[in-house]
Scaffold this active site. Structure first.
Site, PDB file in Angstrom:
ATOM      1  N   ALA A  33      -3.422 -38.311 -36.435  1.00  0.00           N
ATOM      2  CA  ALA A  33      -4.196 -39.077 -37.418  1.00  0.00           C
ATOM      3  C   ALA A  33      -3.728 -38.688 -38.811  1.00  0.00           C
ATOM      4  O   ALA A  33      -3.258 -37.569 -39.036  1.00  0.00           O
ATOM      5  CB  ALA A  33      -5.688 -38.801 -37.261  1.00  0.00           C
ATOM      6  N   ALA A  91      -5.233 -39.185 -42.822  1.00  0.00           N
ATOM      7  CA  ALA A  91      -6.221 -39.686 -43.782  1.00  0.00           C
ATOM      8  C   ALA A  91      -5.755 -39.347 -45.193  1.00  0.00           C
ATOM      9  O   ALA A  91      -4.625 -38.918 -45.406  1.00  0.00           O
ATOM     10  CB  ALA A  91      -7.587 -39.073 -43.482  1.00  0.00           C
ATOM     11  N   GLN A 116      -3.706 -34.550 -42.521  1.00  0.00           N
ATOM     12  CA  GLN A 116      -3.259 -35.183 -41.294  1.00  0.00           C
ATOM     13  C   GLN A 116      -3.294 -34.155 -40.173  1.00  0.00           C
ATOM     14  O   GLN A 116      -3.251 -32.941 -40.416  1.00  0.00           O
ATOM     15  CB  GLN A 116      -1.891 -35.827 -41.451  1.00  0.00           C
ATOM     16  CG  GLN A 116      -0.722 -34.934 -41.714  1.00  0.00           C
ATOM     17  CD  GLN A 116       0.528 -35.768 -42.052  1.00  0.00           C
ATOM     18  OE1 GLN A 116       0.511 -36.646 -42.913  1.00  0.00           O
ATOM     19  NE2 GLN A 116       1.631 -35.483 -41.359  1.00  0.00           N
ATOM     20  N   VAL A 117      -3.378 -34.660 -38.942  1.00  0.00           N
ATOM     21  CA  VAL A 117      -3.615 -33.807 -37.777  1.00  0.00           C
ATOM     22  C   VAL A 117      -2.442 -33.920 -36.815  1.00  0.00           C
ATOM     23  O   VAL A 117      -1.980 -35.022 -36.498  1.00  0.00           O
ATOM     24  CB  VAL A 117      -4.921 -34.218 -37.066  1.00  0.00           C
ATOM     25  CG1 VAL A 117      -5.154 -33.347 -35.837  1.00  0.00           C
ATOM     26  CG2 VAL A 117      -6.105 -34.113 -38.024  1.00  0.00           C
ATOM     27  N   LYS A 170      -5.060 -29.236 -38.351  1.00  0.00           N
ATOM     28  CA  LYS A 170      -5.397 -30.095 -39.489  1.00  0.00           C
ATOM     29  C   LYS A 170      -4.747 -29.501 -40.735  1.00  0.00           C
ATOM     30  O   LYS A 170      -5.008 -28.347 -41.082  1.00  0.00           O
ATOM     31  CB  LYS A 170      -6.921 -30.165 -39.654  1.00  0.00           C
ATOM     32  CG  LYS A 170      -7.415 -31.159 -40.686  1.00  0.00           C
ATOM     33  CD  LYS A 170      -8.944 -31.232 -40.642  1.00  0.00           C
ATOM     34  CE  LYS A 170      -9.494 -32.250 -41.610  1.00  0.00           C
ATOM     35  NZ  LYS A 170     -10.981 -32.333 -41.527  1.00  0.00           N
ATOM     36  N   ASP A 210     -21.452 -37.302 -39.835  1.00  0.00           N
ATOM     37  CA  ASP A 210     -20.454 -38.359 -39.684  1.00  0.00           C
ATOM     38  C   ASP A 210     -20.187 -38.600 -38.196  1.00  0.00           C
ATOM     39  O   ASP A 210     -19.065 -38.471 -37.726  1.00  0.00           O
ATOM     40  CB  ASP A 210     -19.161 -37.965 -40.399  1.00  0.00           C
ATOM     41  CG  ASP A 210     -18.235 -39.142 -40.638  1.00  0.00           C
ATOM     42  OD1 ASP A 210     -18.717 -40.289 -40.635  1.00  0.00           O
ATOM     43  OD2 ASP A 210     -17.028 -38.918 -40.824  1.00  0.00           O
TER      44      ASP A 210
END
Length: 529
Positions: free
Chosen positions: A194, A196, A200-201, A216, A354
């Protein structure tokens, strides 16, 4: 500014060159008791504000200079990038406005007000990057502070960004680990799982133990960008308060400071590690580790800029077909997720704020997995006490009790008609059954086995759900109530859970079912004592 220029302030007074002072001697009674009264002509409102502004000007200039020094040359670079972005979005607005003007329909409202309209401001924020995306998300989660049109539009502020080249990620890993990467990990997948705006991961495997993990990684330069942007926003807020003292009563600078603190916490992965470990301690103390989990944090391979966690395997709570292949009764899994989350409100310092489908999974072993603790909330005892009553009254439909709980939760100096407030709330909540819910069923044929896989997912118009919540806020504000931001965060999570309920357990009443402990029996237990 044009509206301000129409206010005829100047010709209502004559600014005095000096303020005259006088002393009057008053004598009373037979003993001639003397009282001395010193008085002056009272300056009018404009003069008072002018004098306050002159007094505050040195402090304002000092703040601007000091903030500019702290920002350094990166501020000029961000300013240039900002100008370029404004030009880009402005060009898009001009094209849209020209196209609309050529049609018979005329200009829509969002085109008439230009870049300050919700849709174009949201686009501007997305293109400005990490800071403004996070600011947009703050706007979306703070309906008590911002106009409803902006709150709704910024719900669509997507936190996505192109991935950083793997070579840059490797450089950060070497720096933060303080040793060669291959001495810690067997491999790090160069393709991110992922990406963002701030991080990023990447998937990886620990050398020796062969444990699968995710790393992360804070993107390079993000902290400098955040500091430069937030300092700029702070200066703008200070200038606006200086020019319009009424904004100081709205605590504009205080709001900006809160945003700054929240964002800087999010880019310090040590804080997220603390949040995850707090949640894991809660699960252990309550004997819930067989029902739910959160990723184990590998502190020895984590720092402020990298966070190494256990890799969990599972599916989002919206993937009905996959869930049915993992557990016989999806409703039971949903109830577990609800009870674990409600319990954490009381037992943890923070709560997961979240719980969208990407962060709430059903794992392969049947447990509920809570992921990504970057966004958390903190709930005060006052808010939670009122929230308990609010949730119970939502479930039972006791609207006067609901109104009383909202009055207890909100800050107000007004006397409120509880019955009228309750009637307005009843009108709003009667519409919750009318939310459009659609189950999407898709079929795909496996290329190797030629078998057909069927999956189902739930689609709820999230804007409808947000509108429902905003209606509660709007009606409450009409009675003079102002809610803390934590109330908005709690309600947002409940709307997520409502979505999962419609898919996994359509006959379940989330707030009335006896199997769901909104107020857990372990209320008196505090694992931090």
């Amino acid at each position: 500014m044009a509206a301000c220029s129409r206010i005829p302030m100047v010709h209502h007074f004559q600014l005095p060159m000096s303020t005259s002072m006088a002393t009057r001697k008053l004598k009373y009674g037979p003993n001639k008791l003397s009282l001395y009264a010193r008085y002056s002509q009272s300056p009018d409102l404009f003069t008072t504000r002018l004098q306050d502004s002159i007094q505050n000007l040195p402090k304002l200039l000092e703040d601007i200079v000091q903030t500019s020094i702290n920002t350094g040359p990166r501020g000029a670079l961000r300013l240039a990038q900002g100008i370029q972005t404004v030009i880009g979005v402005g060009s898009e607005w001009v094209a849209d406005a020209s196209k609309a003007a050529s049609s018979s329909g005329g200009l829509a409202t969002e085109l008439q007000i230009g870049l300050s309209s919700p849709i174009y401001l949201r686009k501007l924020f997305e293109r400005m990057g990490a800071t403004y995306i996070k600011l947009g998300q703050f706007i979306a989660s703070a309906p008590t502070l911002f106009p409803p049109d902006y709150v709704l539009e910024f719900q669509r502020c997507f936190d996505r960004a192109p991935s950083v080249p793997f070579q840059e990620i490797q450089a950060i890993l070497r720096q933060e680990l303080g040793k060669p990467i291959d001495t810690v990990f067997d491999y790090v997948d160069p393709t991110p799982l992922a990406s963002a705006s701030i991080a990023q991961v990447h998937g990886a495997r620990i050398r020796g133990t062969k444990e699968d993990v995710v790393i992360k990684v804070l993107k390079p330069g993000i902290e400098d960008i955040l500091v430069a942007d937030l300092n700029f926003v702070y200066i703008v807020a200070r200038i606006l308060e200086f020019l319009s003292p009424d904004l100081s009563r709205a605590s504009l600078v205080a709001i900006v400071k809160d945003i700054r603190e929240s964002m800087l916490e999010e880019i310090d992965f040590r804080k997220e590690a603390t949040n995850v470990e707090s949640f894991r301690r809660y699960l252990e103390s309550m004997g819930l580790t067989q029902q739910a989990t959160a990723p184990k944090v590998y502190k020895e391979y984590s720092s402020k800029r990298i966070l190494t966690m256990e890799r969990l395997y599972g599916v989002p709570l919206t993937d009905l077909n996959s869930i049915k292949s993992l557990v016989p009764n999806p409703e039971t899994s949903l109830i577990t997720a609800l009870n674990v989350w409600f319990g954490s409100l009381l037992a943890c310092d923070t709560f997961h704020a979240d719980v969208h489908a990407g962060n709430l999974w059903l794992l392969r072993d049947g447990r509920i997995g809570y992921l990504d603790f970057g966004i958390v909330g903190r709930i005060s005892p006052k808010t939670w006490a009122a929230m308990e009553v609010f949730l119970a009254s939502v479930g039972t439909g006791e609207y006067e009790s609901m109104a009383s709980s909202l009055i207890d939760m909100g800050a107000t100096s007004s006397n409120i008609d509880t019955r009228a407030f309750a009637r307005d709330l009843e009108n709003i909540f009667s519409s919750i059954q009318d939310l459009d819910t659609e189950i999407i069923v898709t079929a795909a044929r496996e290329p190797n086995t030629n078998a057909t896989a069927v999956s189902a997912n739930v689609v709820v118009d999230e804007r409808q759900m947000n509108t429902l919540f905003l209606d509660v806020v709007r009606v409450s504000e009409s009675y003079g109530l102002r809610f803390p931001r934590e109330f908005a965060l709690l309600m947002k999570q409940l709307l997520y859970f409502d979505r999962y309920t419609r898919l996994l357990a359509p006959n379940l009443n989330m707030l009335q079912d006896q199997r769901i402990n909104i107020v857990p029996k372990q209320r008196s237990i505090n694992i931090y004592q």
